[in-house]
Design a protein around this motif. Sequence first.
Motif, PDB file in Angstrom:
ATOM      1  N   VAL A  91       0.816  -1.214   0.000  1.00 24.81           N
ATOM      2  CA  VAL A  91       0.000   0.000   0.000  1.00 24.81           C
ATOM      3  C   VAL A  91       0.855   1.271   0.000  1.00 24.81           C
ATOM      4  CG1 VAL A  91      -2.014  -1.099   1.026  1.00 24.81           C
ATOM      5  CG2 VAL A  91      -0.267  -0.122   2.510  1.00 24.81           C
ATOM      6  N   GLU A  92       2.129   1.137   0.255  1.00 30.04           N
ATOM      7  CA  GLU A  92       3.139   2.170   0.053  1.00 30.04           C
ATOM      8  C   GLU A  92       4.375   1.429  -0.444  1.00 30.04           C
ATOM      9  OE1 GLU A  92       2.835   5.377   0.268  1.00 30.04           O
ATOM     10  OE2 GLU A  92       0.908   5.551   1.317  1.00 30.04           O
ATOM     11  N   PRO A  93       5.356   2.109  -1.042  1.00 26.06           N
ATOM     12  CA  PRO A  93       6.510   1.378  -1.582  1.00 26.06           C
ATOM     13  C   PRO A  93       7.198   0.467  -0.575  1.00 26.06           C
ATOM     14  CG  PRO A  93       6.512   3.635  -2.389  1.00 26.06           C
ATOM     15  CD  PRO A  93       5.424   3.557  -1.361  1.00 26.06           C
ATOM     16  N   ASN A  94       7.129   0.819   0.720  1.00 25.90           N
ATOM     17  CA  ASN A  94       7.757  -0.016   1.751  1.00 25.90           C
ATOM     18  C   ASN A  94       6.795  -0.356   2.888  1.00 25.90           C
ATOM     19  OD1 ASN A  94       7.732   2.646   2.736  1.00 25.90           O
ATOM     20  ND2 ASN A  94       9.488   2.270   4.071  1.00 25.90           N
ATOM     21  N   LEU A  95       5.511  -0.521   2.547  1.00 23.24           N
ATOM     22  CA  LEU A  95       4.504  -0.824   3.565  1.00 23.24           C
ATOM     23  C   LEU A  95       3.533  -1.873   3.039  1.00 23.24           C
ATOM     24  CD1 LEU A  95       3.462   0.019   6.417  1.00 23.24           C
ATOM     25  CD2 LEU A  95       1.917   1.603   5.242  1.00 23.24           C
ATOM     26  N   ARG A 152      12.521  -7.469   3.627  1.00 28.71           N
ATOM     27  CA  ARG A 152      12.223  -8.025   4.943  1.00 28.71           C
ATOM     28  C   ARG A 152      11.562  -6.943   5.792  1.00 28.71           C
ATOM     29  NH1 ARG A 152      13.699 -12.904   6.366  1.00 28.71           N
ATOM     30  NH2 ARG A 152      15.061 -14.059   4.935  1.00 28.71           N
ATOM     31  N   ALA A 153      10.805  -7.391   6.759  1.00 31.82           N
ATOM     32  CA  ALA A 153      10.152  -6.444   7.659  1.00 31.82           C
ATOM     33  C   ALA A 153      11.161  -5.911   8.675  1.00 31.82           C
ATOM     34  CB  ALA A 153       8.993  -7.122   8.379  1.00 31.82           C
ATOM     35  N   VAL A 154      10.982  -4.660   9.045  1.00 32.31           N
ATOM     36  CA  VAL A 154      11.779  -4.058  10.120  1.00 32.31           C
ATOM     37  C   VAL A 154      10.897  -3.627  11.286  1.00 32.31           C
ATOM     38  CG1 VAL A 154      13.669  -3.323   8.629  1.00 32.31           C
ATOM     39  CG2 VAL A 154      11.708  -1.797   8.979  1.00 32.31           C
ATOM     40  N   ALA A 155       9.588  -3.602  11.072  1.00 36.12           N
ATOM     41  CA  ALA A 155       8.657  -3.229  12.144  1.00 36.12           C
ATOM     42  C   ALA A 155       7.277  -3.763  11.809  1.00 36.12           C
ATOM     43  CB  ALA A 155       8.599  -1.712  12.322  1.00 36.12           C
ATOM     44  N   THR A 156       6.519  -4.099  12.848  1.00 35.32           N
ATOM     45  CA  THR A 156       5.120  -4.487  12.689  1.00 35.32           C
ATOM     46  C   THR A 156       4.258  -3.523  13.493  1.00 35.32           C
ATOM     47  OG1 THR A 156       5.299  -6.044  14.555  1.00 35.32           O
ATOM     48  CG2 THR A 156       5.664  -6.926  12.346  1.00 35.32           C
ATOM     49  N   LEU A 157       3.101  -3.187  12.958  1.00 38.37           N
ATOM     50  CA  LEU A 157       2.176  -2.279  13.628  1.00 38.37           C
ATOM     51  C   LEU A 157       0.783  -2.875  13.618  1.00 38.37           C
ATOM     52  CD1 LEU A 157       4.213  -0.332  11.659  1.00 38.37           C
ATOM     53  CD2 LEU A 157       3.142   1.383  13.105  1.00 38.37           C
ATOM     54  N   VAL A 173       6.363  -2.662   8.014  1.00 41.46           N
ATOM     55  CA  VAL A 173       7.278  -1.688   7.410  1.00 41.46           C
ATOM     56  C   VAL A 173       8.480  -2.467   6.888  1.00 41.46           C
ATOM     57  CG1 VAL A 173       8.707   0.350   7.782  1.00 41.46           C
ATOM     58  CG2 VAL A 173       6.517   0.120   8.985  1.00 41.46           C
ATOM     59  N   LEU A 174       8.851  -2.228   5.630  1.00 43.11           N
ATOM     60  CA  LEU A 174       9.906  -3.004   4.978  1.00 43.11           C
ATOM     61  C   LEU A 174      11.248  -2.290   5.034  1.00 43.11           C
ATOM     62  CD1 LEU A 174       7.976  -4.209   1.791  1.00 43.11           C
ATOM     63  CD2 LEU A 174       7.977  -5.163   4.114  1.00 43.11           C
ATOM     64  N   ASP A 175      12.310  -3.064   4.861  1.00 38.81           N
ATOM     65  CA  ASP A 175      13.658  -2.501   4.919  1.00 38.81           C
ATOM     66  C   ASP A 175      14.050  -1.802   3.629  1.00 38.81           C
ATOM     67  OD1 ASP A 175      13.940  -4.718   3.276  1.00 38.81           O
ATOM     68  OD2 ASP A 175      15.644  -5.584   4.356  1.00 38.81           O
ATOM     69  N   ARG A 176      13.220  -1.922   2.590  1.00 39.71           N
ATOM     70  CA  ARG A 176      13.504  -1.263   1.315  1.00 39.71           C
ATOM     71  C   ARG A 176      12.202  -1.108   0.538  1.00 39.71           C
ATOM     72  NH1 ARG A 176      17.309  -6.007  -0.475  1.00 39.71           N
ATOM     73  NH2 ARG A 176      17.481  -5.956   1.795  1.00 39.71           N
ATOM     74  N   PRO A 177      12.116  -0.123  -0.344  1.00 40.42           N
ATOM     75  CA  PRO A 177      10.907   0.018  -1.160  1.00 40.42           C
ATOM     76  C   PRO A 177      10.921  -0.981  -2.315  1.00 40.42           C
ATOM     77  CG  PRO A 177      12.459   1.758  -1.689  1.00 40.42           C
ATOM     78  CD  PRO A 177      13.061   0.995  -0.535  1.00 40.42           C
ATOM     79  N   LEU A 178       9.749  -1.431  -2.706  1.00 40.81           N
ATOM     80  CA  LEU A 178       9.611  -2.272  -3.894  1.00 40.81           C
ATOM     81  C   LEU A 178       9.207  -1.354  -5.045  1.00 40.81           C
ATOM     82  CD1 LEU A 178       7.730  -5.360  -2.376  1.00 40.81           C
ATOM     83  CD2 LEU A 178      10.181  -4.985  -2.637  1.00 40.81           C
ATOM     84  N   THR A 179      10.190  -0.840  -5.722  1.00 36.87           N
ATOM     85  CA  THR A 179       9.953   0.220  -6.708  1.00 36.87           C
ATOM     86  C   THR A 179       9.288  -0.281  -7.985  1.00 36.87           C
ATOM     87  OG1 THR A 179      12.208  -0.082  -7.524  1.00 36.87           O
ATOM     88  CG2 THR A 179      11.871   1.601  -5.838  1.00 36.87           C
ATOM     89  N   ASP A 180       9.292  -1.593  -8.212  1.00 34.70           N
ATOM     90  CA  ASP A 180       8.679  -2.128  -9.428  1.00 34.70           C
ATOM     91  C   ASP A 180       7.277  -2.670  -9.187  1.00 34.70           C
ATOM     92  OD1 ASP A 180       9.640  -4.163  -7.845  1.00 34.70           O
ATOM     93  OD2 ASP A 180      10.151  -5.476  -9.528  1.00 34.70           O
ATOM     94  N   ALA A 299       5.253   5.688   9.925  1.00 35.47           N
ATOM     95  CA  ALA A 299       6.414   4.843  10.204  1.00 35.47           C
ATOM     96  C   ALA A 299       7.135   4.431   8.932  1.00 35.47           C
ATOM     97  CB  ALA A 299       5.958   3.599  10.974  1.00 35.47           C
ATOM     98  N   ALA A 300       6.387   4.139   7.879  1.00 34.14           N
ATOM     99  CA  ALA A 300       7.004   3.746   6.607  1.00 34.14           C
ATOM    100  C   ALA A 300       7.747   4.910   5.977  1.00 34.14           C
ATOM    101  CB  ALA A 300       5.937   3.221   5.657  1.00 34.14           C
ATOM    102  N   LEU A 301       7.157   6.100   6.037  1.00 36.96           N
ATOM    103  CA  LEU A 301       7.800   7.270   5.449  1.00 36.96           C
ATOM    104  C   LEU A 301       9.112   7.578   6.154  1.00 36.96           C
ATOM    105  CD1 LEU A 301       7.583   9.572   3.411  1.00 36.96           C
ATOM    106  CD2 LEU A 301       6.329  10.887   5.130  1.00 36.96           C
ATOM    107  N   ALA A 302       9.171   7.347   7.466  1.00 38.30           N
ATOM    108  CA  ALA A 302      10.387   7.617   8.221  1.00 38.30           C
ATOM    109  C   ALA A 302      11.524   6.694   7.819  1.00 38.30           C
ATOM    110  CB  ALA A 302      10.099   7.455   9.711  1.00 38.30           C
ATOM    111  N   ARG A 303      11.211   5.547   7.204  1.00 36.22           N
ATOM    112  CA  ARG A 303      12.235   4.597   6.778  1.00 36.22           C
ATOM    113  C   ARG A 303      12.720   4.845   5.370  1.00 36.22           C
ATOM    114  NH1 ARG A 303      15.035   1.113   9.951  1.00 36.22           N
ATOM    115  NH2 ARG A 303      15.438   0.080   7.961  1.00 36.22           N
ATOM    116  N   ARG A 304      12.024   5.681   4.597  1.00 36.28           N
ATOM    117  CA  ARG A 304      12.397   5.863   3.200  1.00 36.28           C
ATOM    118  C   ARG A 304      13.451   6.946   3.046  1.00 36.28           C
ATOM    119  NH1 ARG A 304       6.712   5.276   1.766  1.00 36.28           N
ATOM    120  NH2 ARG A 304       6.529   7.406   1.012  1.00 36.28           N
TER     121      ARG A 304
END
Length: 304
Positions: A91-95, A152-157, A173-180, A299-304
Amino acid sequence: MASPSLVPRLAGCLGCLVAALAPRIVVAVIPAGASPPPAAVAPITEVPPLAKGAPPPLIDGAARSVVAVAVSHHDPRGGERRVSLCSGALVEPNLVLTARHCISRNLTATPRCDRSGKSHNGDHLGGDIDPSEIAIYTGDHIDVSRDAARARAVATLHGEERVLCDADIAYLVLDRPLTDVAPLRMREAGAIDRGDSVVAVGYGGGASNRLGVRAARGPRLVAAVGPRADPATGKVLGPREFEIEGATCAGDSGGPVIDADRGDVVGITSRGAGCTAAGNHVYTRTDAFAALTAEARTAALARR
């Protein structure tokens, strides 16, 4: 008392085939147990289960944003490590949006709930799985023993509840965005209605029940929206849940339910009576968790 075949079971981690990282396949079988229905309530009148037509093109595109959520489980006795499979929606590049029971330790495979969203059999959940043990895969067909994880996940909410009734929703929240992978839109306002046309997507393989195969099922009509209960079948929906007549297969848990006309995510797969059962499949509404969604996006935005 409801027939055991009609008691919804978790459709992901606890009821699924699990692939061992050692070179063999392990099957985890969790029997369904009967649960007593709540106090008598007027039975639900169902709508026809199938909407007309095939999934529209927007659903075909949205299905590619559904990801596999693989959770590693370590045997405390030193045995082989196993992996259970759920589904999720980017639902977000890294969420990733998924089901709570996919990422927490489960105390039961058959949560018993009433129409107010309260549990009839105590706590359903223990602590969370370590986020580092949760991997994300993409593609039409995934095999965790062969394919490389995309993130991989770095946080669960999730909420503070220890029960799955009316609250089976979580974010990763993922450790990297899935840009594709294109993030899916979510319905955050405006409840789903009985008779709406929807498509459920998950890695349960659809009618073939081939775990790891992404399949879209529908379009189907929303049969009921909570709070509702039917003592004749044991079907119970909390205020933030709804039902469609599509079967819920092992591996589908956490997968999105997508509005067939608008293309937005309106719910996630929680539990069902079984892959071949005609009904008694429960889904959690996304619009009922706007505050959690906002927290997860921050939380996801803070990781990007």
